[in-house]
Design an enzyme around this catalytic site. Structure first.
Site, PDB file in Angstrom:
ATOM      1  N   GLN A 147      -2.271   9.707  -8.382  1.00 49.18           N
ATOM      2  CA  GLN A 147      -1.974   8.487  -7.627  1.00 49.18           C
ATOM      3  C   GLN A 147      -0.918   7.740  -8.421  1.00 49.18           C
ATOM      4  O   GLN A 147      -1.211   7.112  -9.438  1.00 49.18           O
ATOM      5  CB  GLN A 147      -3.229   7.629  -7.428  1.00 49.18           C
ATOM      6  N   GLN A 149       1.529   5.385  -7.220  1.00 52.31           N
ATOM      7  CA  GLN A 149       1.840   3.987  -6.895  1.00 52.31           C
ATOM      8  C   GLN A 149       0.842   3.068  -7.593  1.00 52.31           C
ATOM      9  O   GLN A 149      -0.353   3.357  -7.600  1.00 52.31           O
ATOM     10  CB  GLN A 149       1.763   3.763  -5.386  1.00 52.31           C
ATOM     11  N   PRO A 274      -9.011   6.125  -4.761  1.00 50.58           N
ATOM     12  CA  PRO A 274      -9.203   4.673  -4.796  1.00 50.58           C
ATOM     13  C   PRO A 274      -8.597   3.908  -3.627  1.00 50.58           C
ATOM     14  O   PRO A 274      -8.807   2.694  -3.524  1.00 50.58           O
ATOM     15  CB  PRO A 274      -8.533   4.270  -6.120  1.00 50.58           C
ATOM     16  N   GLY A 276      -7.238   3.885   0.763  1.00 46.57           N
ATOM     17  CA  GLY A 276      -7.469   4.497   2.062  1.00 46.57           C
ATOM     18  C   GLY A 276      -6.555   5.690   2.250  1.00 46.57           C
ATOM     19  O   GLY A 276      -6.982   6.770   2.669  1.00 46.57           O
ATOM     20  N   GLY A 277      -5.296   5.498   1.926  1.00 50.10           N
ATOM     21  CA  GLY A 277      -4.324   6.575   2.035  1.00 50.10           C
ATOM     22  C   GLY A 277      -3.140   6.296   1.144  1.00 50.10           C
ATOM     23  O   GLY A 277      -2.938   5.177   0.679  1.00 50.10           O
ATOM     24  N   MET A 278      -2.355   7.331   0.870  1.00 51.70           N
ATOM     25  CA  MET A 278      -1.127   7.201   0.100  1.00 51.70           C
ATOM     26  C   MET A 278      -0.058   7.999   0.809  1.00 51.70           C
ATOM     27  O   MET A 278      -0.212   9.193   1.068  1.00 51.70           O
ATOM     28  CB  MET A 278      -1.333   7.703  -1.337  1.00 51.70           C
ATOM     29  N   HIS A 303      -0.923   4.239   9.886  1.00 54.14           N
ATOM     30  CA  HIS A 303      -0.276   3.467   8.821  1.00 54.14           C
ATOM     31  C   HIS A 303       0.488   4.376   7.860  1.00 54.14           C
ATOM     32  O   HIS A 303       1.658   4.118   7.548  1.00 54.14           O
ATOM     33  CB  HIS A 303      -1.342   2.663   8.061  1.00 54.14           C
ATOM     34  N   GLU A 326       4.986  -2.666   3.071  1.00 53.99           N
ATOM     35  CA  GLU A 326       3.686  -2.778   3.715  1.00 53.99           C
ATOM     36  C   GLU A 326       3.678  -3.680   4.941  1.00 53.99           C
ATOM     37  O   GLU A 326       2.937  -3.427   5.897  1.00 53.99           O
ATOM     38  CB  GLU A 326       2.643  -3.248   2.700  1.00 53.99           C
ATOM     39  N   TYR A 389       0.692  -6.890   3.464  1.00 51.97           N
ATOM     40  CA  TYR A 389       0.421  -6.111   4.671  1.00 51.97           C
ATOM     41  C   TYR A 389       0.374  -7.017   5.908  1.00 51.97           C
ATOM     42  O   TYR A 389       1.225  -6.924   6.807  1.00 51.97           O
ATOM     43  CB  TYR A 389      -0.921  -5.387   4.549  1.00 51.97           C
TER      44      TYR A 389
END
Length: 601
Positions: A147, A149, A274, A276-278, A303, A326, A389
């Site tokens: 991960q 980001q 950690p 919802g999505g990347m 998204h 976002e 967001y």
């Protein structure tokens, strides 16, 4: 107005101090353009080891130093290519910080155009999670995922770790035989016989979108350009849940232009992921917590897909400009949901999003409720919230209300085309908006002032009136709990019902709801999260055992952090929270651990 002017002055000072305040790299002088990785994936040592080769351009010819970002890497050798020949290069560590890691400075010879760093990762790699077989769905093979980001790519690759740096990459990964490796690149759909995988990413991407995963994975197609990678026991359910992905792609292309990345596949990760999505290009990483069996949580897929335009194609130049990723993506998400599932579904999603925004506006420091916060000396993840967001999306809805939808779509299509494969700052967006005739003074209120500006739009859904009416009738004794149409409602209506329960509700009433609708232990993880929050708030003990199990097996920060915060806020539950966390922490991603260590002291 004074607040806005102070914000502008502050941000101007920040911008003049460094090209990116969250990176040590000198990409304004020497900029990397291509990465070649050759890494061995060692599960026994929990280590990536090998080389990273970086091609670069000297933007300032007289500069003879290349500065890379690193975090907890062990470097054994640095070489440089001069006239096609490799030779050893001098290098040294600079002064680092806990938030940003440690700069690696390499002295460049005249004529050098590549550097090669031999290194390996350590247990301090905050962008890696190594899972034991027991922590996976199949229970037989280990699993690794990254991960990157916001600024975690530097913990597994030495590079210029800024969203302003876009590069292409090639990679070779050697993994244990029988396991599959995938990356945010062109992927194989079958398991390699020798454990060696080759990857190619031909489009230039920001460094935070470099991603890899290794595990007992299989592939199943969903459409001509879409498919799912997952552990075998999860694969069929995931493919069914997300089968509308191809329709979503077609919808966005009609509105905002062709998809630029070839394929769009999904990787379903273990539940410790950690987020919802990347939105890793070509291969979005997805939490299994959105596999509800009824497509009620697929807005997350919309998204991550939308990021293929807003974020991956046009990228925020720094993490202070995150709203450009976002906010635009959240707006596109709502538009996708409306086109594929209808206006009523989209409006319900928007109201739930607005509720989440209101919660963050009340709990975040005022300065962090601006669309462009000050991240000086901070890890960008420490300022993470729904502000960029939902506030960013609301601003775009206000623009749509003023322009009309047809002109709004033309504006966005032009924006994505104009800044295609570029990293964009807020100032660049405002300049573009001014040239297109938008009210820049109003946009600056949205961007630089805390909270929401006066007159901000507020989403509304008629579908929630029925929910509110039935809830009120039940609370006042006019309707039996068995007569509430909860089971026929959408997940969004169920969430609204649970979130709107009054503070005065009794344990007996919660018990009646639980027995009627089996809320404790529900399969829908978003509904479960909302229910467990009510259980903590109202001391509803029958839900606590299942809540503890939920916290032990899910690592998505959005779902677990608020529950730990609520438990720790009540002295009577602090020992419980600490006990659950002690058991669950080894299975959480380092980013989740970082968030929770300060909460569960």
């Amino acid at each position: 107005m004074k607040t806005a002017l102070l914000g502008l002055a502050l941000l101007s000072t920040i911008a003049s101090a460094a090209p990116d305040i969250n990176s040590y790299s000198n990409f304004d002088q020497v900029k990397t353009t291509h990465l070649t990785l050759n890494l061995n994936v060692d599960f026994a040592q929990q280590q990536l080891a090998g080389t990273a080769t970086l091609d670069f351009k000297r933007l300032q010819p007289e500069v003879n130093t290349l500065v890379l970002d690193t975090r907890a890497l062990k470097v054994s050798r640095v070489e440089q290519a001069v006239d096609g020949h490799w030779q050893q290069a001098q290098w040294h560590w600079g002064q680092g910080s806990k938030a940003l890691g440690t700069p690696l400075s390499i002295t460049l010879a005249k004529g050098a155009n590549k550097v090669r760093v031999r290194y390996h990762t350590t247990e301090g790699a905050t962008g890696l999670q190594w899972l034991t077989p027991a922590q996976t769905a199949g229970k037989k093979q280990p699993f690794l995922f990254t991960q990157a980001q916001a600024i975690q790519a530097r913990s597994f690759i030495p590079l210029q770790d800024s969203p302003s740096v876009r590069l292409t990459y090639d990679a070779t990964l050697t993994v244990p035989k029988g396991l599959m490796a995938v990356m945010s690149a062109e992927n194989s759909q079958t398991v390699s016989a020798d454990g060696v995988y080759h990857f190619h990413m031909p489009q230039a991407i920001p460094t935070y979108l470099i991603a890899l995963a290794v595990g007992d994975l299989r592939f199943q197609a969903m459409g001509k350009r879409t498919g799912v990678y997952a552990e075998p026991s999860v694969l069929k359910a995931a493919a069914k849940e997300f089968e509308d992905t191809e329709a979503m792609m077609t919808t966005v292309e009609k509105m905002y232009g062709p998809y630029a990345w070839g394929r769009y596949d999904l990787l379903i990760l273990p539940p410790s992921f950690p987020f919802g999505g990347m939105e890793n290009p070509r291969l979005s990483f997805i939490t299994p917590t959105v596999i509800a069996g009824d497509k009620s949580l697929v807005s997350l897929i919309a998204h991550e897909l939308a990021h293929s335009w807003s974020g991956n194609l046009v990228t925020n130049a720094t993490w202070q400009d995150l709203w450009l990723n976002e906010g635009f993506t959240t707006y596109l998400t709502y538009r996708i949901m409306e086109a594929v599932y209808g206006k009523p579904r989209e409006r319900m999603e928007a109201v739930i999003g607005y509720q989440d925004l209101q919660e963050d506006l009340h709990k975040m420091p005022a300065a962090d409720t601006r669309l462009v916060p000050d991240l000086t000396g901070r890890d960008p993840d420490d300022a993470f919230s729904d502000i960029p967001y939902e506030k960013g999306a609301l601003m775009l809805f206000e623009i749509e209300n003023r322009l009309g939808r047809k002109k709004m779509d033309a504006f966005l299509r032009g924006y994505f085309q104009h800044f295609r494969f570029q990293s964009v700052s807020t100032a660049m967006f405002l300049d573009y908006a001014a040239k297109k005739g938008l009210d820049v003074a109003r946009l600056k209120q949205w961007i630089y002032q805390p909270g929401l500006p006066a007159g901000a739009p507020q989403p509304h859904s008629d579908a929630f009136k029925k929910v509110a009416d039935e809830q009120q009738q039940w609370l006042t004794g006019q309707r039996k709990v068995s007569a509430i149409a909860f089971k026929t409602w959408t997940a969004q209506q169920q969430l609204y019902f649970i979130n709107q329960l009054p503070k005065s509700i009794s344990s007996a009433q919660l018990s009646a709801l639980d027995q009627a609708f089996m809320l404790t232990g529900t399969r829908n993880n978003e509904v479960a999260h909302a229910w467990y929050r009510q259980a903590i708030a109202h001391d509803y003990q029958p839900a606590f055992a299942d809540m503890a199990d939920y916290l032990r097996h899910i690592g998505r920060r959005k779902l677990i952090v608020p529950l730990y915060e609520m438990l720790m806020a009540k002295p009577r539950y602090q020992a419980l929270a600490k006990r659950i966390y002690a058991e669950a922490r080894p299975g959480y991603h380092p980013l989740a651990q970082h968030s929770l260590d300060d909460i569960v002291k």
